[in-house]
Design a protein around this motif. Sequence first.
Motif, PDB file in Angstrom:
ATOM      1  N   CYS A  52       0.808  -1.230   0.000  1.00  0.00           N
ATOM      2  CA  CYS A  52       0.000   0.000   0.000  1.00  0.00           C
ATOM      3  C   CYS A  52       0.840   1.279   0.000  1.00  0.00           C
ATOM      4  N   GLY A  53       2.149   1.148   0.097  1.00  0.00           N
ATOM      5  CA  GLY A  53       3.011   2.332   0.031  1.00  0.00           C
ATOM      6  C   GLY A  53       3.281   2.970   1.380  1.00  0.00           C
ATOM      7  N   LEU A  54       2.948   2.289   2.470  1.00  0.00           N
ATOM      8  CA  LEU A  54       3.168   2.869   3.796  1.00  0.00           C
ATOM      9  C   LEU A  54       4.559   2.555   4.342  1.00  0.00           C
ATOM     10  N   ARG A  77      -2.008   2.939  -6.367  1.00  0.00           N
ATOM     11  CA  ARG A  77      -2.718   3.185  -5.101  1.00  0.00           C
ATOM     12  C   ARG A  77      -4.196   3.478  -5.315  1.00  0.00           C
ATOM     13  N   LEU A  82      -7.583   0.302   1.894  1.00  0.00           N
ATOM     14  CA  LEU A  82      -6.900  -0.331   3.026  1.00  0.00           C
ATOM     15  C   LEU A  82      -7.672  -0.130   4.324  1.00  0.00           C
ATOM     16  N   ALA A  88      -8.134   3.913  13.350  1.00  0.00           N
ATOM     17  CA  ALA A  88      -7.574   5.266  13.393  1.00  0.00           C
ATOM     18  C   ALA A  88      -8.540   6.214  12.696  1.00  0.00           C
ATOM     19  N   THR A  89      -9.187   7.056  13.485  1.00  0.00           N
ATOM     20  CA  THR A  89     -10.137   8.005  12.895  1.00  0.00           C
ATOM     21  C   THR A  89      -9.995   9.354  13.592  1.00  0.00           C
ATOM     22  N   LEU A 105      -9.367  12.256  -1.336  1.00  0.00           N
ATOM     23  CA  LEU A 105      -7.933  11.944  -1.360  1.00  0.00           C
ATOM     24  C   LEU A 105      -7.575  11.055  -2.547  1.00  0.00           C
ATOM     25  N   PHE A 106      -8.530  10.203  -2.914  1.00  0.00           N
ATOM     26  CA  PHE A 106      -8.286   9.270  -4.023  1.00  0.00           C
ATOM     27  C   PHE A 106      -8.726   9.858  -5.367  1.00  0.00           C
TER      28      PHE A 106
ATOM     29  N   GLY B  88      -2.795   8.217  14.094  1.00  0.00           N
ATOM     30  CA  GLY B  88      -2.635   7.092  13.165  1.00  0.00           C
ATOM     31  C   GLY B  88      -3.372   7.291  11.849  1.00  0.00           C
ATOM     32  N   THR B  89      -4.135   8.389  11.723  1.00  0.00           N
ATOM     33  CA  THR B  89      -4.908   8.590  10.486  1.00  0.00           C
ATOM     34  C   THR B  89      -4.021   8.991   9.303  1.00  0.00           C
ATOM     35  N   TYR B  91      -2.103   7.226   7.817  1.00  0.00           N
ATOM     36  CA  TYR B  91      -2.044   6.101   6.870  1.00  0.00           C
ATOM     37  C   TYR B  91      -2.876   6.397   5.623  1.00  0.00           C
ATOM     38  N   GLU B  92      -3.990   7.124   5.846  1.00  0.00           N
ATOM     39  CA  GLU B  92      -4.903   7.416   4.735  1.00  0.00           C
ATOM     40  C   GLU B  92      -4.232   8.265   3.670  1.00  0.00           C
ATOM     41  N   VAL B  93      -3.550   9.303   4.148  1.00  0.00           N
ATOM     42  CA  VAL B  93      -2.894  10.233   3.229  1.00  0.00           C
ATOM     43  C   VAL B  93      -1.726   9.533   2.535  1.00  0.00           C
ATOM     44  N   LEU B  94      -0.977   8.740   3.308  1.00  0.00           N
ATOM     45  CA  LEU B  94       0.215   8.101   2.742  1.00  0.00           C
ATOM     46  C   LEU B  94      -0.113   6.953   1.787  1.00  0.00           C
ATOM     47  N   SER B  95      -1.298   6.381   1.928  1.00  0.00           N
ATOM     48  CA  SER B  95      -1.647   5.277   1.022  1.00  0.00           C
ATOM     49  C   SER B  95      -2.523   5.769  -0.137  1.00  0.00           C
ATOM     50  N   ALA B  96      -2.779   7.071  -0.172  1.00  0.00           N
ATOM     51  CA  ALA B  96      -3.618   7.622  -1.252  1.00  0.00           C
ATOM     52  C   ALA B  96      -2.749   7.999  -2.457  1.00  0.00           C
TER      53      ALA B  96
END
Lengths: 304, 254
Positions: A52-54, A77, A82, A88-89, A105-106, B88-89, B91-96
């Motif tokens: 996923c690029g993390l 991506r 994911l 995490a929210t 974002l996508f 931890g959010t 992850y959303e930006v980094l996986s987008a």
Amino acid sequence: MSEAIEINNVNKVYSNGFVALKEINLKIHSGEIFALLGPNGAGKSTLINIICGLTKKNTGDVSIFDFDNEKSYKQARSLIGLVPQEIATDSFEKVINTIRFTRGLFNKPNSDKYIESILKKLSLWEKKDQQIRTLSGGMKRRLMIAKALSHEPKILFLDEPTAGVDVDLRKSMWEQIIKLKQLGVTIVLTTHYIEEAEKIADRIGIIDKGKIILVEDKRDILKKLGNRKIIFSLANEINELPKSLKHFDISVDKNKLIYFIDKANEEKELPKLIKDFAHNSIEVSNIEIKENTLEDIFIELVKK
Amino acid sequence: MINFRGLMSIYKFEMSRTFRTITQSIASPVISTMLYFIVFGTAIGSRIEAIDGLDYGSFIVPGLIMLTILGQSVSNASFGIYFPKFTGTIYEVLSAPISPLEITCGYVAAAASKSIMVGTIILITSSFFIELKILHPFYMLLFLIIISVTFSLLGFIIGIWADGFEKLQLIPLLIITPLTFLGGSFYSIKMLPPFWQEISMFNPIVYLVSAFRWSFYENSDVSILSCVLAITSFLLVCVVVVILIFRYGYKIKN
């Protein structure tokens, strides 16, 4: 069958020297549910994070529907959703806004209609204007799935999706996952609940100490490695196995005879065994058939 | 292809956070700056003689705006990127499918917008206390934008570097605030003894405050050319550091 994910020779060593992945080679077919099993620290999450690029890999290649996940990371991506292991929210954000945020974002235009359908499918529509902090743990997990699905991905990663979730919710999540598969989404899930993999996965991969030790069709694994045994409880205890029974794969345990079925000769052997019991005046009071579950196979493989 | 929607999503998300916490985000800096203005500008200022032909109240307006802009830009941007790391959010930006440049633009634009908003409110409010004169409104706006963006970039770097709330406050409290107070916000550098005048020339904030004051009154402690060079150099340094952070995944990716 086209490959949704292709991983070639991926290695990962963390800066503290911990070797997380060793020469990973894996192909995940389009439209399947692939379960990645492994004990804690086996490398499951590292592998998902690399795809996923993390997390950065040290060597190797990962491609998503033929898009290299580094060189063509935007295309790659955009096909992935994911659901991470940890919930995490942004607690103070409203449910609907957080979904809109992820969709944006996508690079997808806002679609209230699609978002509504996702939230309805995951039974969150009634909560759309509530702040995330007011949701229960199970709802937050479903919200994480809704966020991952908000941009209509072709591949969905579920990292321990049902960890800490009650039995009812777990089952309803399995149903959702199966429905997604029917819509053509490729699903990769990691889980500790081997029953989960046994119930919903098409193929199973087992990873241990950073190495993939097995990748196979679930039914094939169970067929190949899933031995069956029959436990005969005896009316009277016997000390030694009669001579005529010695050529069977059988063991004595006080008042029990445990027979390991030879699958190739099952149909011939079993009637013969029953006949020999009668011949040796062995009286059976109960019969129990035990099948090896995926869990037994998993434990056996990981022990090796 | 530029992921403009992704960039705007980050921007809108950050701005909505600002409006959700309007008291903390906007009212608080405006009130504290106005208090400075009332105490130093009106109460004490009325007993201080004119500096370079300007009454003290008018003299400190650009410095007060700068003081707020610098602090707000750094704290907005550092908190903006640190908080998702903390929860931890991130992850959303980094996986987008969004590039490092787009991510930076989203966070920095939001932080800078908020600072500019606060700066503008202070400017308008100060006009109720003194007679405002802006000789170069275009340059005033340009400096306001560039300085906000530069310090938002600095805040973004701090937010990535920080691995705790204490570190998040460390640079603003120990470096930026003292430098701002000693950077000529409340006095002219020319009022200092020669030795301290020389030392002050190593304080980058002097150039920012001077440039901003020049846009108001054509009055500055250092030449405007030096100011422009200092502002541009600082902006470039911040841009390069952000590029390096993303290239090597420093404190973002394992």
